[in-house]
Design a protein around this motif. Structure first.
Motif, PDB file in Angstrom:
ATOM      1  N   ILE A  43      43.391  66.135  51.769  1.00 53.39           N
ATOM      2  CA  ILE A  43      42.159  66.739  52.276  1.00 53.39           C
ATOM      3  C   ILE A  43      42.130  68.225  51.923  1.00 53.39           C
ATOM      4  CG2 ILE A  43      40.822  67.267  54.356  1.00 53.39           C
ATOM      5  CD1 ILE A  43      40.769  64.294  53.435  1.00 53.39           C
ATOM      6  N   GLU A  44      43.288  68.903  52.010  1.00 52.82           N
ATOM      7  CA  GLU A  44      43.353  70.311  51.600  1.00 52.82           C
ATOM      8  C   GLU A  44      42.972  70.441  50.125  1.00 52.82           C
ATOM      9  OE1 GLU A  44      47.320  71.533  52.468  1.00 52.82           O
ATOM     10  OE2 GLU A  44      46.903  71.876  54.585  1.00 52.82           O
ATOM     11  N   ASN A  45      43.538  69.567  49.296  1.00 46.97           N
ATOM     12  CA  ASN A  45      43.230  69.597  47.864  1.00 46.97           C
ATOM     13  C   ASN A  45      41.749  69.325  47.618  1.00 46.97           C
ATOM     14  OD1 ASN A  45      45.868  70.163  47.162  1.00 46.97           O
ATOM     15  ND2 ASN A  45      46.396  68.039  46.780  1.00 46.97           N
ATOM     16  N   LEU A  46      41.178  68.412  48.386  1.00 52.54           N
ATOM     17  CA  LEU A  46      39.759  68.097  48.238  1.00 52.54           C
ATOM     18  C   LEU A  46      38.907  69.335  48.494  1.00 52.54           C
ATOM     19  CD1 LEU A  46      37.327  66.169  47.970  1.00 52.54           C
ATOM     20  CD2 LEU A  46      37.631  65.616  50.391  1.00 52.54           C
ATOM     21  N   HIS A  47      39.225  70.066  49.531  1.00 52.78           N
ATOM     22  CA  HIS A  47      38.400  71.226  49.872  1.00 52.78           C
ATOM     23  C   HIS A  47      38.643  72.419  48.952  1.00 52.78           C
ATOM     24  CE1 HIS A  47      36.272  69.437  53.175  1.00 52.78           C
ATOM     25  NE2 HIS A  47      37.388  68.848  53.521  1.00 52.78           N
ATOM     26  N   ARG A  48      39.715  72.371  48.172  1.00 50.46           N
ATOM     27  CA  ARG A  48      39.937  73.410  47.163  1.00 50.46           C
ATOM     28  C   ARG A  48      39.054  73.194  45.934  1.00 50.46           C
ATOM     29  NH1 ARG A  48      46.227  72.982  47.766  1.00 50.46           N
ATOM     30  NH2 ARG A  48      46.495  74.284  49.599  1.00 50.46           N
ATOM     31  N   VAL A  49      38.503  72.006  45.803  1.00 52.20           N
ATOM     32  CA  VAL A  49      37.640  71.694  44.673  1.00 52.20           C
ATOM     33  C   VAL A  49      36.422  72.595  44.690  1.00 52.20           C
ATOM     34  CG1 VAL A  49      36.151  69.923  43.655  1.00 52.20           C
ATOM     35  CG2 VAL A  49      38.432  69.316  44.478  1.00 52.20           C
ATOM     36  N   GLY A  50      35.886  72.816  45.885  1.00 53.33           N
ATOM     37  CA  GLY A  50      34.698  73.652  46.013  1.00 53.33           C
ATOM     38  C   GLY A  50      33.451  72.907  45.566  1.00 53.33           C
ATOM     39  N   GLY A  51      32.373  73.630  45.432  1.00 55.46           N
ATOM     40  CA  GLY A  51      31.116  73.026  44.995  1.00 55.46           C
ATOM     41  C   GLY A  51      30.332  72.462  46.155  1.00 55.46           C
ATOM     42  N   SER A  52      29.573  71.437  45.868  1.00 55.45           N
ATOM     43  CA  SER A  52      28.647  70.836  46.818  1.00 55.45           C
ATOM     44  C   SER A  52      29.375  70.266  48.041  1.00 55.45           C
ATOM     45  CB  SER A  52      27.878  69.704  46.118  1.00 55.45           C
ATOM     46  OG  SER A  52      27.241  68.886  47.065  1.00 55.45           O
ATOM     47  N   LEU A  53      28.982  70.737  49.216  1.00 57.26           N
ATOM     48  CA  LEU A  53      29.576  70.216  50.452  1.00 57.26           C
ATOM     49  C   LEU A  53      29.227  68.746  50.655  1.00 57.26           C
ATOM     50  CD1 LEU A  53      29.089  73.215  52.920  1.00 57.26           C
ATOM     51  CD2 LEU A  53      31.163  72.512  51.711  1.00 57.26           C
ATOM     52  N   LYS A  54      28.028  68.347  50.205  1.00 58.05           N
ATOM     53  CA  LYS A  54      27.641  66.937  50.322  1.00 58.05           C
ATOM     54  C   LYS A  54      28.558  66.069  49.462  1.00 58.05           C
ATOM     55  CE  LYS A  54      22.796  67.617  51.489  1.00 58.05           C
ATOM     56  NZ  LYS A  54      21.405  67.384  51.101  1.00 58.05           N
ATOM     57  N   ARG A  55      28.864  66.527  48.253  1.00 58.43           N
ATOM     58  CA  ARG A  55      29.759  65.771  47.365  1.00 58.43           C
ATOM     59  C   ARG A  55      31.159  65.666  47.982  1.00 58.43           C
ATOM     60  NH1 ARG A  55      29.917  68.710  42.710  1.00 58.43           N
ATOM     61  NH2 ARG A  55      28.272  67.484  41.762  1.00 58.43           N
ATOM     62  N   LEU A  56      31.646  66.769  48.541  1.00 56.39           N
ATOM     63  CA  LEU A  56      32.970  66.758  49.167  1.00 56.39           C
ATOM     64  C   LEU A  56      33.011  65.786  50.335  1.00 56.39           C
ATOM     65  CD1 LEU A  56      33.813  70.574  49.136  1.00 56.39           C
ATOM     66  CD2 LEU A  56      34.655  68.806  47.582  1.00 56.39           C
ATOM     67  N   LYS A  57      31.947  65.763  51.127  1.00 56.72           N
ATOM     68  CA  LYS A  57      31.884  64.850  52.277  1.00 56.72           C
ATOM     69  C   LYS A  57      31.846  63.396  51.807  1.00 56.72           C
ATOM     70  CE  LYS A  57      31.711  64.186  56.673  1.00 56.72           C
ATOM     71  NZ  LYS A  57      32.933  64.342  57.444  1.00 56.72           N
ATOM     72  N   ARG A  58      31.061  63.125  50.754  1.00 61.94           N
ATOM     73  CA  ARG A  58      31.000  61.752  50.211  1.00 61.94           C
ATOM     74  C   ARG A  58      32.382  61.335  49.711  1.00 61.94           C
ATOM     75  NH1 ARG A  58      26.132  63.531  47.568  1.00 61.94           N
ATOM     76  NH2 ARG A  58      27.338  63.629  45.640  1.00 61.94           N
ATOM     77  N   ALA A  59      33.046  62.233  48.998  1.00 59.02           N
ATOM     78  CA  ALA A  59      34.382  61.922  48.470  1.00 59.02           C
ATOM     79  C   ALA A  59      35.364  61.686  49.620  1.00 59.02           C
ATOM     80  CB  ALA A  59      34.867  63.055  47.574  1.00 59.02           C
ATOM     81  N   GLN A  60      35.274  62.506  50.648  1.00 55.79           N
ATOM     82  CA  GLN A  60      36.160  62.332  51.800  1.00 55.79           C
ATOM     83  C   GLN A  60      35.922  60.972  52.456  1.00 55.79           C
ATOM     84  OE1 GLN A  60      36.271  65.670  54.466  1.00 55.79           O
ATOM     85  NE2 GLN A  60      37.241  64.502  56.093  1.00 55.79           N
ATOM     86  N   VAL A  66      31.855  67.283  36.836  1.00 56.59           N
ATOM     87  CA  VAL A  66      32.250  68.563  37.430  1.00 56.59           C
ATOM     88  C   VAL A  66      33.459  69.058  36.639  1.00 56.59           C
ATOM     89  CG1 VAL A  66      33.041  69.740  39.512  1.00 56.59           C
ATOM     90  CG2 VAL A  66      31.458  67.811  39.696  1.00 56.59           C
ATOM     91  N   THR A  67      33.328  70.223  36.025  1.00 53.12           N
ATOM     92  CA  THR A  67      34.351  70.684  35.091  1.00 53.12           C
ATOM     93  C   THR A  67      35.250  71.792  35.632  1.00 53.12           C
ATOM     94  OG1 THR A  67      32.757  72.209  34.123  1.00 53.12           O
ATOM     95  CG2 THR A  67      32.977  70.046  33.073  1.00 53.12           C
ATOM     96  N   SER A  68      35.199  72.038  36.906  1.00 52.80           N
ATOM     97  CA  SER A  68      36.049  73.094  37.467  1.00 52.80           C
ATOM     98  C   SER A  68      37.517  72.659  37.431  1.00 52.80           C
ATOM     99  CB  SER A  68      35.637  73.409  38.906  1.00 52.80           C
ATOM    100  OG  SER A  68      35.975  72.330  39.760  1.00 52.80           O
ATOM    101  N   LYS A  69      38.400  73.655  37.415  1.00 55.67           N
ATOM    102  CA  LYS A  69      39.835  73.353  37.433  1.00 55.67           C
ATOM    103  C   LYS A  69      40.217  72.594  38.702  1.00 55.67           C
ATOM    104  CE  LYS A  69      42.498  76.275  34.520  1.00 55.67           C
ATOM    105  NZ  LYS A  69      43.461  77.298  34.337  1.00 55.67           N
ATOM    106  N   GLY A  70      39.628  73.000  39.824  1.00 50.60           N
ATOM    107  CA  GLY A  70      39.918  72.334  41.093  1.00 50.60           C
ATOM    108  C   GLY A  70      39.542  70.869  41.061  1.00 50.60           C
TER     109      GLY A  70
END
Length: 123
Positions: A7-24, A42-46
């Motif tokens: 979950i910590e790693n997920l939130h380091r991804v950043g970007g859309s909060l909706k996308r993070l919630k869906r992934a979670q 999504v091409t970010s390093k995170g």
């Protein structure tokens, strides 16, 4: 298990909060492939790092939602508490422990806790 680290790693991804919630939510259901799919494009390093993390640990990520539905404890608190109790008992003041005797003591303790004296005597 995905646990806190995931979950910590997920939130380091950043970007859309909706996308993070869906992934979670996908991870909560054990759907790692669907969680990874949330980050396609999504091409970010995170994002790349998190996708690699999920791919590497995919087989270890359970369906927490199903476990919870079945009444299976998904927390580690009970296990951690028992480990501390056993550690404290092994460190009894004045006791001397031989490393090869520890498994026998633990087997007896398990037998006692499980009300199965045969386990402690015969094993």
């Amino acid at each position: 298990m995905i646990g806190i680290r995931g979950i910590e790693n997920l939130h380091r991804v950043g970007g859309s909060l909706k996308r993070l919630k869906r992934a979670q939510n996908k991870l909560w259901q054990g759907s790692t492939l669907e969680a990874i799919a949330e980050f396609i494009g999504v091409t970010s390093k995170g994002s790349e790092k998190f996708q690699k993390y999920l791919q590497k640990h995919q087989s270890r990520i359970p369906d927490y939602q199903n476990y919870q539905h079945l009444g299976i404890d998904i927390g580690s608190g009970a296990v951690e508490s028992l480990i501390k109790q056993i550690g404290a008992r092994i460190k009894i003041v004045g006791a001397q422990w031989n490393e090869k005797n520890v498994p026998q003591i633990l087997r007896l303790r398990c037998a006692y806790l499980n009300n199965d004296i045969k386990l402690g005597v015969s094993a």
